[in-house]
Design a protein around this motif. Structure first.
Motif, PDB file in Angstrom:
ATOM      1  N   ALA A  45      -7.777   2.717  -1.479  1.00  0.00           N
ATOM      2  CA  ALA A  45      -5.987   3.281  -0.543  1.00  0.00           C
ATOM      3  C   ALA A  45      -5.875   2.351  -0.178  1.00  0.00           C
ATOM      4  O   ALA A  45      -4.017   2.077  -0.362  1.00  0.00           O
ATOM      5  CB  ALA A  45      -6.787   3.922   0.190  1.00  0.00           C
ATOM      6  N   LEU A  46      -5.919   1.390   0.412  1.00  0.00           N
ATOM      7  CA  LEU A  46      -5.628  -0.889   0.465  1.00  0.00           C
ATOM      8  C   LEU A  46      -4.817  -1.333  -0.456  1.00  0.00           C
ATOM      9  O   LEU A  46      -4.164  -2.162  -0.220  1.00  0.00           O
ATOM     10  CB  LEU A  46      -6.561  -0.939   1.766  1.00  0.00           C
ATOM     11  N   GLY A  47      -5.224  -0.834  -2.260  1.00  0.00           N
ATOM     12  CA  GLY A  47      -4.538  -1.474  -2.926  1.00  0.00           C
ATOM     13  C   GLY A  47      -3.166  -1.298  -3.520  1.00  0.00           C
ATOM     14  O   GLY A  47      -2.795  -0.754  -2.676  1.00  0.00           O
ATOM     15  N   PRO A  48      -2.940  -2.189  -4.530  1.00  0.00           N
ATOM     16  CA  PRO A  48      -1.496  -2.170  -5.049  1.00  0.00           C
ATOM     17  C   PRO A  48      -0.950  -0.666  -5.445  1.00  0.00           C
ATOM     18  O   PRO A  48      -0.272   0.127  -5.711  1.00  0.00           O
ATOM     19  CB  PRO A  48      -1.907  -3.001  -5.809  1.00  0.00           C
ATOM     20  N   SER A  49      -1.973   0.011  -6.416  1.00  0.00           N
ATOM     21  CA  SER A  49      -1.459   1.604  -6.567  1.00  0.00           C
ATOM     22  C   SER A  49      -1.310   2.825  -5.721  1.00  0.00           C
ATOM     23  O   SER A  49      -0.173   3.300  -5.568  1.00  0.00           O
ATOM     24  CB  SER A  49      -3.113   1.802  -6.833  1.00  0.00           C
ATOM     25  N   LEU A  50      -2.057   2.536  -3.937  1.00  0.00           N
ATOM     26  CA  LEU A  50      -1.835   3.361  -2.953  1.00  0.00           C
ATOM     27  C   LEU A  50      -1.251   2.950  -2.397  1.00  0.00           C
ATOM     28  O   LEU A  50       0.650   2.775  -1.922  1.00  0.00           O
ATOM     29  CB  LEU A  50      -2.804   4.428  -2.427  1.00  0.00           C
ATOM     30  N   LEU A  51      -1.492   1.690  -1.749  1.00  0.00           N
ATOM     31  CA  LEU A  51      -0.730   1.300  -0.256  1.00  0.00           C
ATOM     32  C   LEU A  51       0.582   0.684  -0.478  1.00  0.00           C
ATOM     33  O   LEU A  51       2.263   0.708  -0.213  1.00  0.00           O
ATOM     34  CB  LEU A  51      -0.929   0.536   0.341  1.00  0.00           C
ATOM     35  N   GLY A  52       0.225   0.006  -1.603  1.00  0.00           N
ATOM     36  CA  GLY A  52       2.016  -1.079  -2.611  1.00  0.00           C
ATOM     37  C   GLY A  52       2.553  -0.499  -3.364  1.00  0.00           C
ATOM     38  O   GLY A  52       3.507  -1.016  -2.543  1.00  0.00           O
ATOM     39  N   ALA A  58       5.080  -3.419   3.519  1.00  0.00           N
ATOM     40  CA  ALA A  58       4.445  -3.485   4.307  1.00  0.00           C
ATOM     41  C   ALA A  58       2.848  -3.594   3.501  1.00  0.00           C
ATOM     42  O   ALA A  58       2.143  -4.475   4.314  1.00  0.00           O
ATOM     43  CB  ALA A  58       3.348  -1.737   4.765  1.00  0.00           C
ATOM     44  N   TYR A  59       2.473  -3.242   2.039  1.00  0.00           N
ATOM     45  CA  TYR A  59       1.526  -3.953   1.453  1.00  0.00           C
ATOM     46  C   TYR A  59       2.130  -5.202   1.390  1.00  0.00           C
ATOM     47  O   TYR A  59       1.400  -6.597   1.748  1.00  0.00           O
ATOM     48  CB  TYR A  59       1.349  -3.676   0.527  1.00  0.00           C
ATOM     49  N   ASP A  60       2.827  -5.640   1.074  1.00  0.00           N
ATOM     50  CA  ASP A  60       3.281  -8.072   1.112  1.00  0.00           C
ATOM     51  C   ASP A  60       3.146  -8.307   2.189  1.00  0.00           C
ATOM     52  O   ASP A  60       2.386  -9.298   2.278  1.00  0.00           O
ATOM     53  CB  ASP A  60       4.390  -7.775   0.487  1.00  0.00           C
ATOM     54  N   ALA A  61       3.148  -7.358   3.684  1.00  0.00           N
ATOM     55  CA  ALA A  61       2.940  -8.146   4.710  1.00  0.00           C
ATOM     56  C   ALA A  61       1.118  -8.131   5.380  1.00  0.00           C
ATOM     57  O   ALA A  61       1.025  -9.517   4.968  1.00  0.00           O
ATOM     58  CB  ALA A  61       3.643  -7.269   5.779  1.00  0.00           C
ATOM     59  N   LEU A  62       1.391  -6.819   4.678  1.00  0.00           N
ATOM     60  CA  LEU A  62      -0.470  -7.081   5.052  1.00  0.00           C
ATOM     61  C   LEU A  62      -1.515  -7.936   4.631  1.00  0.00           C
ATOM     62  O   LEU A  62      -2.229  -8.668   4.597  1.00  0.00           O
ATOM     63  CB  LEU A  62      -0.904  -5.585   5.384  1.00  0.00           C
ATOM     64  N   PHE A  63      -2.076  -7.968   2.938  1.00  0.00           N
ATOM     65  CA  PHE A  63      -2.082  -8.907   1.870  1.00  0.00           C
ATOM     66  C   PHE A  63      -1.054  -9.477   1.313  1.00  0.00           C
ATOM     67  O   PHE A  63      -0.732  -9.105  -0.173  1.00  0.00           O
ATOM     68  CB  PHE A  63      -2.319  -7.119   1.232  1.00  0.00           C
ATOM     69  N   PRO A  64      -0.174 -10.530   1.442  1.00  0.00           N
ATOM     70  CA  PRO A  64       0.246 -11.805   1.051  1.00  0.00           C
ATOM     71  C   PRO A  64      -0.589 -12.365  -0.032  1.00  0.00           C
ATOM     72  O   PRO A  64      -2.058 -12.458   0.417  1.00  0.00           O
ATOM     73  CB  PRO A  64       1.081 -12.620   1.783  1.00  0.00           C
TER      74      PRO A  64
END
Length: 445
Positions: A45-52, A58-64
């Motif tokens: 869920a925290l990966g690019p497929s869902l959160l991304g 938000a995904y780019d901010a959390l996981f640059p």
């Protein structure tokens, strides 16, 4: 991005990973599912497929991209500690007088899924080509496809056995024993596959790396345990448990570095290091070592799930991908349950006990995910097929508990017996009826 900003992003991402993964694990346990299922789901869920996809900003901010190496480093460290503990706890002496049955079950539940998986990779290579696999797969790719269907997750299986009260029953002991043997067989075959399939390019050809790997394994098995016993256990009264733990984790990391340098993977060195660590007198586990290993690995494993989730590409799942997922999941479940059940029945277990063994062996969980990550890094899998197999691992683990309940509902009830007259000391004791479930271990002497 400045180093200070990267540190800030990493700290924030770490907080989210730990809270989300352990909260999801707690929720999974409340839903009568293994803790690991919730953590794996959170990682996806925290990966690019869902959160991304839902919140790309938000995904780019959390996981640059800049914190990816740090997350990967934490994930690999957690993996080494976890597998070091698995290797230390691996104990095939539990087989006892059930060795023949456990060996039969282990071989059958490895060979049958292996043959089906490898054969499927060859028969359906045109369909797999739509998932990014080559139309003429290499032998290593074909073998790895079989391994993907053959794996059983010992930690998840052990947790399911314990939570269902099967620890001291015949099917529980046989399943855990067979799974331990399956671990040995599966990791050995996977190691050989990785030597031939690593796509990173090594100065040494794979035969030389195989020779060096065998030599390193022999050295560890012959000299590692006596050396550790002399250096650490011989000075136990003078060495703090925390210092001994730190030295052993350093030993595991060094062993993992050697196998990684040989083109295998850190997982093999970590397992090997755990196997050679000496036990307490009488073969018991050292609680001062087991407890902190479990604490460290359970705390940091969410980083591994998140890093694994980064490669899950749901947007690549077209109709072919979903069809392959359905077929692979059905094959994974039926081949494991069928082969394990038949082998257990041939080994002398009752019908219901044999079914229980087969269902337990179908749990894949974390062990499958570790192998899939190794295969992806060695370029034995494409990302779309990796996504399919990750969801297969999740589905087979989710199905284990419901299938156990189904086996219990289908179990043959013990027939009611009329009261028997008091027996004289010379009267023979009646034999138990076959087919009851589960059979207590104590009843088998």
């Amino acid at each position: 991005m400045s180093p200070d900003a990267l540190v800030g992003h990493f700290v924030g991402a770490s907080a989210l990973i730990l809270v989300a993964a352990h909260a999801a694990g707690w929720l999974a346990r409340r839903l009568k599912q293994p803790y690991i299922v919730g953590q794996l789901t959170a990682g996806i869920a925290l990966g690019p497929s869902l959160l991304g996809s839902v919140a790309p900003d938000a995904y780019d901010a959390l996981f640059p991209a800049g914190i990816a190496p740090a997350l990967t480093g934490f994930a690999q460290f957690a993996l080494v500690v976890f597998l070091f503990a698995v290797g230390y706890e691996l104990d095939l002496t539990v087989l006892g007088d059930r060795a023949r049955t456990a060996v039969t079950v282990a071989l059958a539940s490895f060979v049958v899924p292996m043959a089906v998986g490898s054969g499927g990779a060859l028969l359906f290579r045109e369909q797999l080509a739509d998932l990014g696999m080559p139309r003429d797969p290499s032998p290593s790719m074909v073998v790895f496809a079989g391994i993907a269907l053959s794996i059983t997750a010992v930690p998840v299986l052990t947790a399911i056995v314990r939570e269902n009260g099967l620890s001291r029953t015949v099917p529980g002991v046989v399943a855990v024993s067979a799974a331990g043997l399956l671990d040995v067989i599966g990791w050995t075959v996977l190691a050989g596959t990785m030597l031939d399939g690593d796509g990173s390019g090594h100065a040494l050809a794979w035969p030389w790396r195989a020779v060096l790997g065998i030599g390193f394994t022999a050295l560890m098995l012959v000299a590692g345990r006596p050396l550790l016993r002399t250096l650490l256990w011989g000075t136990r009264t003078r060495m703090e448990p925390s210092l001994r733990l730190a030295l052993l984790i350093g030993f595991a990391l060094g062993s993992a570095w050697v196998t990684h340098s040989l083109g295998l993977h850190v997982i093999f060195g970590a397992l090997l290091a755990g196997v050679v660590v000496p036990r307490e007198e009488g073969g018991t586990l050292d609680p001062d070592l087991v407890r902190p290993l479990h604490d460290v690995s359970s705390l940091l494993l969410p980083f591994f799930f998140v890093v694994s989730g980064q490669s899950v590409a749901l947007n690549s799942m077209d109709s072919t991908g979903w069809l392959v997922l359905a077929v692979v999941t059905v094959l994974a479940v039926t081949t494991k349950i069928g082969s394990g059940t038949v082998a257990a029945r041939l080994g002398g277990l009752g019908r219901d006990d044999a079914r229980t063994v087969g269902v337990l062996l179908s749990a894949r969980g974390l062990t499958e995910l570790i192998a899939l990550n190794a295969g992806l890094q060695a370029r034995l899998l494409s990302e779309p097929l990796y996504t399919v197999l990750v969801f297969m691992a999740l589905a087979t683990t989710l199905l284990t508990q419901p299938l156990l309940h189904l086996v219990g509902r289908l179990a043959t009830p013990e027939p009611a017996r009329t009261p028997e007259p008091a027996r004289t000391p010379d009267a023979p004791h009646p034999h138990p009826q076959d087919g009851t479930t589960p059979t207590p271990v104590a009843d088998l002497g």
